[in-house]
Design a protein around this motif. Structure first.
Motif, PDB file in Angstrom:
ATOM      1  N   PHE A   1      33.198  42.162  44.700  1.00  0.00           N
ATOM      2  CA  PHE A   1      32.373  42.887  45.670  1.00  0.00           C
ATOM      3  C   PHE A   1      32.077  44.300  45.179  1.00  0.00           C
ATOM      4  O   PHE A   1      30.980  44.819  45.405  1.00  0.00           O
TER       5      PHE A   1
ATOM      6  N   TYR B   1      33.166  44.600  51.601  1.00  0.00           N
ATOM      7  CA  TYR B   1      33.882  43.348  51.877  1.00  0.00           C
ATOM      8  C   TYR B   1      33.970  43.061  53.375  1.00  0.00           C
ATOM      9  O   TYR B   1      33.966  41.891  53.795  1.00  0.00           O
TER      10      TYR B   1
ATOM     11  N   GLN C   1      41.294  40.078  49.777  1.00  0.00           N
ATOM     12  CA  GLN C   1      40.611  40.817  48.714  1.00  0.00           C
ATOM     13  C   GLN C   1      41.356  40.752  47.388  1.00  0.00           C
ATOM     14  O   GLN C   1      40.753  40.847  46.314  1.00  0.00           O
TER      15      GLN C   1
END
Length: 220
Positions: free
Chosen positions: A97, A104, A118
């Motif tokens: 990202f 995100y 993540q």
């Protein structure tokens, strides 16, 4: 102001087999363009020609009238989702990202199964999750046009619904070219529709043309 992607005079041969012959196709920002065709008719080859990964004997790819033969060098113009996984497996979601300059938080809001993920690497995701991330990234990418080759593959019906909603949200500022064997989803989205048949691309003006060009049968 609407922008335009045009391809014409595209021809491609593999050995003695002609794949594409004098193909013309147009895609505009603010519109979703569907591309249908039976397996092996050259849909992915056409997208790779537009992107610049394949070099045919004859090709014209234009953005607002300007010839761009290697569109992959211009990320502000065109993004391309191929059928295969293109994001390196060792990268974390956070890194992916970040590389695409995307937040995100909006992603995990739409897809809550990714909350607090993540730090996960792409290779740790299931096939459907990995496809979902790659599709989302390119739908949200900062480019005028997005080509999606089989974006609904390996996705659940709920994921497909969310992806179609995201495409609709981005549509006002982007142009989409989409092909998928799940053609009902393409038909639902498409403003303009082409069928690739007998090495040529045909603009569909009536849904019955799908049967006339041999893409579907009446029982489909």
């Amino acid at each position: 102001m609407a922008h335009q992607l045009e391809v014409d005079s595209i021809s491609l041969q593999f050995g003695n087999r002609e794949i594409l012959s004098d193909v013309y196709l147009k895609c505009e920002t603010g519109k979703i363009t569907g591309l249908l065709g039976r397996n092996g008719t050259g849909k992915s080859s056409l997208m790779n020609l537009i992107f610049g990964n394949l070099v045919p004997g004859n090709k014209s790819v234009r953005f607002d009238g300007q010839s761009i033969p290697k569109a992959y060098q211009h990320h502000e113009l065109l993004s391309y989702l191929p059928q295969y996984n293109f994001i390196p497996a060792h990268l974390t979601l956070k890194r992916v990202f970040s590389d695409f300059s995307l937040d995100y938080a909006p992603f995990e809001k739409v897809f809550p199964e990714f909350i607090l993920q993540q730090g996960s690497k792409m290779k740790q995701l299931s096939g459907g999750q990995r496809r979902l991330v790659e599709t989302y990234i390119l739908i949200k990418a900062k480019s005028e046009f997005v080509m999606l080759d089989e974006p609904f593959s390996h996705l659940s019906p709920l994921m497909i619904g969310s992806i179609k909603k995201l495409i609709r949200q981005e549509q006002p500022k982007k142009g989409f070219l989409i092909t998928d064997h799940m053609y009902h989803d393409v038909l639902e989205l498409a403003d303009d529709l082409y069928v690739l048949s007998d090495e040529k691309v045909h603009l569909i003006k009536d849904i019955n043309d799908l049967e006339r060009f041999g893409y579907v049968r009446s029982r489909d």
